[in-house]
Write a protein that holds these residues in place. Structure first.
Motif, PDB file in Angstrom:
ATOM      1  N   GLU A  16      65.209  75.119  81.141  1.00 22.69           N
ATOM      2  CA  GLU A  16      66.005  74.598  82.255  1.00 22.69           C
ATOM      3  C   GLU A  16      65.151  74.368  83.491  1.00 22.69           C
ATOM      4  N   GLY A  17      64.237  75.288  83.746  1.00 25.18           N
ATOM      5  CA  GLY A  17      63.392  75.166  84.926  1.00 25.18           C
ATOM      6  C   GLY A  17      62.534  73.916  84.916  1.00 25.18           C
ATOM      7  N   MET A  18      62.108  73.487  83.720  1.00 29.68           N
ATOM      8  CA  MET A  18      61.280  72.274  83.617  1.00 29.68           C
ATOM      9  C   MET A  18      62.064  71.047  84.067  1.00 29.68           C
ATOM     10  N   GLU A  19      63.337  70.969  83.659  1.00 32.66           N
ATOM     11  CA  GLU A  19      64.163  69.825  84.045  1.00 32.66           C
ATOM     12  C   GLU A  19      64.413  69.802  85.547  1.00 32.66           C
ATOM     13  N   ILE A  20      64.718  70.972  86.103  1.00 35.36           N
ATOM     14  CA  ILE A  20      64.937  71.039  87.554  1.00 35.36           C
ATOM     15  C   ILE A  20      63.643  70.697  88.286  1.00 35.36           C
ATOM     16  N   VAL A  37      62.623  67.975  91.463  1.00 31.96           N
ATOM     17  CA  VAL A  37      61.984  68.423  92.695  1.00 31.96           C
ATOM     18  C   VAL A  37      60.665  67.682  92.890  1.00 31.96           C
ATOM     19  N   LEU A  38      59.886  67.560  91.810  1.00 30.67           N
ATOM     20  CA  LEU A  38      58.597  66.874  91.893  1.00 30.67           C
ATOM     21  C   LEU A  38      58.774  65.410  92.267  1.00 30.67           C
ATOM     22  N   PRO A  43      68.631  66.412 103.662  1.00 34.18           N
ATOM     23  CA  PRO A  43      69.761  66.960 102.888  1.00 34.18           C
ATOM     24  C   PRO A  43      69.502  66.956 101.385  1.00 34.18           C
ATOM     25  N   ARG A  44      68.894  65.900 100.848  1.00 32.99           N
ATOM     26  CA  ARG A  44      68.635  65.825  99.402  1.00 32.99           C
ATOM     27  C   ARG A  44      67.612  66.877  98.969  1.00 32.99           C
ATOM     28  N   SER A  45      66.576  67.069  99.778  1.00 34.79           N
ATOM     29  CA  SER A  45      65.575  68.086  99.449  1.00 34.79           C
ATOM     30  C   SER A  45      66.208  69.470  99.432  1.00 34.79           C
ATOM     31  N   ARG A  46      67.033  69.754 100.443  1.00 33.52           N
ATOM     32  CA  ARG A  46      67.684  71.063 100.495  1.00 33.52           C
ATOM     33  C   ARG A  46      68.621  71.237  99.304  1.00 33.52           C
ATOM     34  N   ASP A 104      49.214  67.847  92.504  1.00 29.45           N
ATOM     35  CA  ASP A 104      50.082  68.101  93.656  1.00 29.45           C
ATOM     36  C   ASP A 104      49.893  69.535  94.155  1.00 29.45           C
ATOM     37  N   GLY A 105      49.768  70.458  93.191  1.00 30.45           N
ATOM     38  CA  GLY A 105      49.414  71.855  93.414  1.00 30.45           C
ATOM     39  C   GLY A 105      49.942  72.485  94.682  1.00 30.45           C
ATOM     40  N   PRO A 106      49.023  72.984  95.535  1.00 26.35           N
ATOM     41  CA  PRO A 106      49.413  73.731  96.727  1.00 26.35           C
ATOM     42  C   PRO A 106      50.342  72.959  97.657  1.00 26.35           C
TER      43      PRO A 106
END
Length: 332
Positions: free
Chosen positions: A219-223, A227-228, A240-243, A315-317
């Motif tokens: 699940e975390g991979m899809e989320i 985010v990426l 708002p979308r980022s939050r 993208d890393g840090p």
């Protein structure tokens, strides 16, 4: 051209693109006989014979053998069957050439002795069962008495190479490198040491627990993809979308690990954790290099072999800092 007219061999050569000597050779070999031979010994060919000579030239350009062409013209096989058989042969030759290229490229890069040449060739031609056995032997030794959460090594073992039936040169080269690495005691020891240091103590040990690991890699991979994408699109961390995205990520994490929802306080703690990871990635070049040379190298080669190159992580840090900023914006 008149169907009943015959043409001297010089004209036939010009029409077909074959040399006069080649036409004579095919005639003497019994592949295609002239339509008529004059009393003076001149060979004449009608349009049907010329069409056959054009077919012969095409098939010879494709490297078809004379015996196969003779069988085709004699009605013993069909053009489809001849082409299908020849295609199979060419594809086998292509696979063999790719394998040779992979071996040669690896040897040129690494330098090679006669023993190394033999080893590389053996690695390329390994049957699937032997490849599986080699990877199992690697994980058996790496995982023996490793002080990590139960089942962790078995989960790592599932990330293994699957060389396709028709691999590319890059896949073959990756397999040669990986197979050579996992056979070596030095690489096995280095991977074992990195896994023990990383997942034998907190916080890595917590990440290696089955529920956490499964959440991160499913699940975390899809989320994480959403985010990426938001980060790479240039979306401000406090939009708002980022939050919304990071709250969803925090809620999913809380649900998987604690059975509840995130709070402003838990998102603040999560932001702090991401900033810690960011700082480690920025400052601990030695540890990053250690990962890249051990388990990270294993995973990157497996990804190439399986045709699923991993994200480079460039993208890393900066990505972690963006997530931390979005989490803190959601907690205000």
């Amino acid at each position: 051209m008149d169907d009943n007219e015959t043409y001297p061999i010089g004209d036939v050569a010009r029409r077909t693109g074959l040399s006069v000597s080649a036409i004579r050779y095919y005639s003497d070999a019994g592949v295609i006989a002239p339509t008529h031979v004059t009393e003076a010994g001149y060979r004449l060919y009608d349009v049907r014979a010329i069409a056959r000579l054009e077919l012969i030239r095409t098939l010879r350009d494709l490297d078809a053998g004379l015996d196969d062409i003779r069988r085709l013209l004699g009605g013993e096989t069909s053009l489809h069957d001849l082409l299908a058989t020849h295609l199979e042969l060419v594809e086998r030759q292509e696979r063999d050439l790719r394998a040779r290229r992979a071996v040669l490229r690896t040897l040129v890069k690494q330098g090679g002795t006669a023993a190394k040449v033999a080893l590389m060739r053996k690695l390329v031609s390994m049957p699937d069962e032997e490849r599986e056995r080699l990877i199992d032997d690697f994980w058996n030794e790496v995982g023996e008495n490793l002080d990590v959460p139960p089942g962790f090594v078995e989960r790592l073992r599932t990330m293994r190479p699957r060389l396709p039936e028709d691999p590319t040169a890059a896949q073959l080269e990756a397999w040669i490198e990986l197979a050579d690495l996992v056979r070596g005691e030095e690489f096995r020891g280095a991977v074992r040491s990195w896994l023990q240091d990383t997942y034998g103590t907190f916080p890595g040990r917590r990440l290696a627990d089955a529920p956490v690991w499964d959440f991160i890699h499913q699940e975390g991979m899809e989320i994480g993809k959403e985010v990426l994408e938001a980060y790479r699109s240039g979306l401000p961390a406090d939009s708002p979308r980022s939050r919304e995205l990071v709250v969803g990520m925090a809620d999913a994490t809380a649900g998987a690990l604690a059975g509840g929802r995130s709070t402003a306080e838990s998102r603040e703690r999560l932001a702090t954790a991401f900033l810690m990871v960011e700082e480690i990635q920025r400052s601990d070049a030695e540890e990053n290099a250690r990962y890249d040379a051990t388990h990270g190298r294993y995973l990157s080669l497996v990804a190439v072999i399986n045709g699923t190159p991993p994200d480079t992580g460039d993208d890393g840090p900066a990505l972690f800092a963006w997530i931390a900023a979005a989490l803190r914006a959601s907690a205000r």
